[in-house]
Motif scaffolding. Structure first.
Motif, PDB file in Angstrom:
ATOM      1  N   ILE A  90       0.837  -1.198   0.000  1.00 30.23           N
ATOM      2  CA  ILE A  90       0.000   0.000   0.000  1.00 30.23           C
ATOM      3  C   ILE A  90       0.874   1.253   0.000  1.00 30.23           C
ATOM      4  CG2 ILE A  90      -1.866   1.193   1.201  1.00 30.23           C
ATOM      5  CD1 ILE A  90      -2.633  -1.449   2.462  1.00 30.23           C
ATOM      6  N   ALA A  91       2.006   1.208   0.709  1.00 32.15           N
ATOM      7  CA  ALA A  91       2.889   2.374   0.758  1.00 32.15           C
ATOM      8  C   ALA A  91       3.515   2.677  -0.592  1.00 32.15           C
ATOM      9  CB  ALA A  91       3.986   2.165   1.807  1.00 32.15           C
ATOM     10  N   PHE A  92       3.629   1.672  -1.468  1.00 30.17           N
ATOM     11  CA  PHE A  92       4.199   1.883  -2.793  1.00 30.17           C
ATOM     12  C   PHE A  92       3.165   2.383  -3.796  1.00 30.17           C
ATOM     13  CE2 PHE A  92       7.501  -1.583  -1.737  1.00 30.17           C
ATOM     14  CZ  PHE A  92       8.213  -0.670  -0.990  1.00 30.17           C
ATOM     15  N   SER A  93       1.968   2.666  -3.344  1.00 28.20           N
ATOM     16  CA  SER A  93       0.924   3.213  -4.205  1.00 28.20           C
ATOM     17  C   SER A  93       0.619   4.643  -3.754  1.00 28.20           C
ATOM     18  CB  SER A  93      -0.339   2.346  -4.142  1.00 28.20           C
ATOM     19  OG  SER A  93      -0.836   2.281  -2.814  1.00 28.20           O
ATOM     20  N   GLU A 352       3.158  13.545  -5.989  1.00 25.45           N
ATOM     21  CA  GLU A 352       3.517  12.650  -4.885  1.00 25.45           C
ATOM     22  C   GLU A 352       4.759  11.851  -5.244  1.00 25.45           C
ATOM     23  OE1 GLU A 352       1.483   9.109  -2.134  1.00 25.45           O
ATOM     24  OE2 GLU A 352       0.385  10.018  -3.819  1.00 25.45           O
ATOM     25  N   LEU A 353       5.733  11.832  -4.332  1.00 24.77           N
ATOM     26  CA  LEU A 353       6.961  11.068  -4.501  1.00 24.77           C
ATOM     27  C   LEU A 353       6.824   9.743  -3.767  1.00 24.77           C
ATOM     28  CD1 LEU A 353       9.637  13.878  -3.964  1.00 24.77           C
ATOM     29  CD2 LEU A 353       8.501  13.176  -6.076  1.00 24.77           C
ATOM     30  N   ILE A 354       7.016   8.649  -4.499  1.00 20.83           N
ATOM     31  CA  ILE A 354       6.832   7.310  -3.933  1.00 20.83           C
ATOM     32  C   ILE A 354       8.176   6.596  -3.951  1.00 20.83           C
ATOM     33  CG2 ILE A 354       5.591   5.132  -4.118  1.00 20.83           C
ATOM     34  CD1 ILE A 354       3.399   6.597  -5.621  1.00 20.83           C
ATOM     35  N   PRO A 355       8.849   6.472  -2.806  1.00 28.59           N
ATOM     36  CA  PRO A 355      10.122   5.733  -2.768  1.00 28.59           C
ATOM     37  C   PRO A 355       9.887   4.226  -2.763  1.00 28.59           C
ATOM     38  CG  PRO A 355       9.583   6.567  -0.589  1.00 28.59           C
ATOM     39  CD  PRO A 355       8.502   7.062  -1.509  1.00 28.59           C
TER      40      PRO A 355
END
Length: 642
Positions: A90-93, A352-355
């Motif tokens: 979920i954090a990678f979305s 949004e930046l998604i690490p």
């Protein structure tokens, strides 16, 4: 739902005494029913599989009076593996409901930072400036071409007939052209070679031939014999510039490492806050589910106290969510600034930046002694302090030279020719047919007492001792930082394992509390605390999840800090500053990463390390003679540190 107390009371009032039953039989049946109901309640509380009720009376075991938790893992190392990171996918979305998202991994961040970061570009340019200083100081020894030409007219009154032989004014016209070379040698000699050609006419009756062409070639050499002599003294500025360039190189390495550490920390902290946001939203969803159940059973067994408790807890959880979202956005801004990419800067703040990160990094066993040896070899501050000590040693040699008397040997020689009718070319040929004119002199000077020179020598010695103590201090600081970083890394890895076990217990605790709340109801008395306990366990589970992610990120950051403390961060990340040939242009290149166990502390400087610290742009190496006991003190200190 029924409370535990209700179950026990029903069991106590269920038997009905009939006329044919005796009091003893009725009381025995009452005890059996009460024991059976208590056993059923305890089984439901511990979430054990239901079994058919016993047909005979069984005593209540004391072990059923407590909540049964799942057994702990036999080994601590299995705790992290058993924790299911459900929040990662979920954090990678997208989490911020923005129209645009940018996903990137750590190598991409590293590449963009090296290519576009203003700070890294600035320190590399500063180091290039230091290398240009070497060229400037070395250019002093380049030959200088001297050219001069002009016309002159003399028109002076004459006070003696011997000057002109009759005319009352002396009138002369001259044209002169000269050219030559001047060079300062590395041993202090000044060499001048000049060729002059010209014409001259005069109204003097004694001037013969008139007009005339003249030629003169002259050579002048001035060589210091005592003070200001020798290659060490005369190349001191070149050597100092070379030392300064090596210091600037080490400072560049240190600042690049610090910037990369800040960038990596921002990357991992952004990942951490995104996981925290996912976990916080999950807590709110679970709380909202309980709120819906409580509201739906308002007419059955849920009172206003339960609804107020749930709403108050949800309000607190939403406040925390707002704080996490704001911190997440601040970290995005910080990461944009550290990377410095024009593409990221040009993006809207709403992007949004998604690490894309993998926090499961195994622990690396690093021996303390090996870590200290690597630190003494690779740390930029120690290398810079060593160069500072070399600079102080150069100052001692220079001031010792200036303490000598000034004794210069001056040698002049010339050839000349003269022809009439302005035939200066014939005069140029005639100058080589006759012998030269020679002059040789010695010039000596010595200030009385030489107080200034002696003071400069003492000052240089004090500065050398100061640099020696600063090097010793750098060694002590390096050891302290390495030991501290190693201790912190080990503690963070052990803390990560502990947080994994705590998270397992918190998950199990929430499951039990949820099951208990589903089986119980009421609004008042001791049973009203069951809902409060459920809400607390949900909060504790989310806190445990967040602390587990924080421990994971802290363990990774501690490894990065350890590599920086040892001075090996650039090598382990495959980053290598380099100069193109003998130019001053510096490029930050990405090479193959080097494993920590492959880094050895060489006993002497290798060719690669000689290039890394910055080879000189001049042909000769800087000559520095260090003659002081402080050198032995610094060397013995390094041996003790190792």
């Amino acid at each position: 739902m029924l409370a535990t107390g209700s179950l026990i009371l029903l069991g106590m009032h269920s038997p009905v005494l009939r006329a044919e039953e005796t009091p003893e039989t009725s009381f025995q049946q009452f005890l059996e029913n009460a024991a059976r109901n208590m056993a059923d309640a305890n089984r439901r509380d511990s979430l054990q599989p239901e079994t058919p009720p016993a047909t005979h009376s069984t005593p209540v075991s004391s072990k059923n009076d407590t909540l049964v938790l799942p057994p702990e893992p036999s080994e601590v190392t299995t705790a992290v593996q058993t924790v299911a990171p459900w929040w990662e996918s979920i954090a990678f979305s997208g989490l911020l409901q923005t129209p645009d998202q940018v996903s990137f991994d750590l190598p991409t961040v590293l590449t963009d930072t090296l290519e576009t970061s203003p700070r890294i570009s600035s320190v590399s340019r500063r180091t290039s400036i230091a290398y240009e200083k070497i060229v400037q100081q070395n250019a002093v020894f380049d030959p200088t071409l001297l050219l001069e030409g002009g016309y002159g007219r003399v028109n002076d009154p004459v006070g003696s007939t011997l000057t002109t032989g009759g005319p009352d004014r002396l009138i002369q016209n001259s044209v002169i052209a000269s050219g030559g070379f001047r060079k300062l040698t590395r041993r202090g000699a000044v060499v001048d070679l000049t060729q002059e050609l010209g014409t001259l006419d005069s109204n003097s009756l004694f001037f013969e031939p008139n007009p005339q062409g003249n030629s003169r070639v002259s050579l002048s050499i001035t060589q210091p014999l005592l003070a200001t002599s020798g290659e060490v003294y005369n190349t001191r500025l070149v050597t100092q510039a070379s030392i300064d360039s090596r210091i600037a190189w080490q400072e560049m390495r240190s600042e690049v490492e610090s910037h990369l550490v800040d960038t990596f920390q921002a990357f991992w902290r952004l990942y951490e806050r995104r996981c925290h946001l996912v976990q916080q939203r999950s807590l709110i969803e679970r709380g909202e589910q309980i709120a819906r159940i409580v509201d739906g059973r308002a007419d059955l067994d849920s009172g206003p106290l339960q609804r107020i408790k749930v709403q108050r807890r949800l309000a607190n959880d939403r406040d925390r969510q707002i704080e996490i979202e704001a911190e997440l956005q601040r970290l995005q801004v910080r990461l944009r600034t550290l990377v410095g990419s024009p593409e990221l800067t040009a993006m809207k703040q709403s992007v949004e930046l998604i690490p894309l990160a993998n926090p499961e990094i195994p622990k690396e066993d690093i021996d303390l002694k090996d870590a200290i040896v690597r630190g003494l070899e690779y740390r930029p501050d120690i290398q810079a302090a060593t160069q500072e000590l070399a600079s102080a040693g150069l100052g001692i040699n220079v001031t010792r030279n200036e303490l000598k008397p000034q004794l210069d040997a001056v040698f002049d020689a010339y050839l000349s020719g003269l022809r009439g009718n302005n035939r200066f070319f014939q005069a140029f040929g005639d100058q080589f047919t006759e012998g030269p004119g020679l002059t040789a002199t010695l010039q000596y000077s010595l200030p009385y007492g030489r107080r200034a020179a002696r003071s400069r020598v003492r000052e240089a010695r004090y500065r050398y001792q100061q640099r020696s103590e600063e090097l010793r201090q750098s060694l002590l600081v390096a050891r302290r930082e390495i030991e501290t970083a190693l201790i912190q890394a080990d503690a963070n890895f052990r803390l990560r394992e502990s947080k994994a076990i705590t998270l397992q217990a918190a998950i199990r605790e929430e499951e039990i509390a949820m099951r208990r709340w589903e089986l119980l109801a009421g609004d008042g008395g001791p049973t009203a605390l069951v809902l409060e306990d459920l809400l607390e366990t949900q909060k504790r589970r989310t806190e445990s999840e967040q602390l587990f992610v924080t421990a994971q990120v802290s363990s990774i950051i501690s490894l990065i800090e350890l590599q920086k403390a040892m001075g090996t961060l650039l090598m382990t990340e495959g980053v290598e500053p380099s100069r193109c040939g003998n130019t001053s242009q510096i490029d930050i290149l990405q090479m193959e990463p080097v494993e920590i166990d492959q880094l050895h502390a060489p006993t002497q400087v290798t060719e690669r390390s000689r290039q890394v610290v910055g080879e000189s742009l001049i042909g000769e190496a800087g000559l520095i003679e260090l003659k002081d006991s402080a050198v032995d003190d610094a060397a013995s200190t390094m041996e003790r540190m190792e």
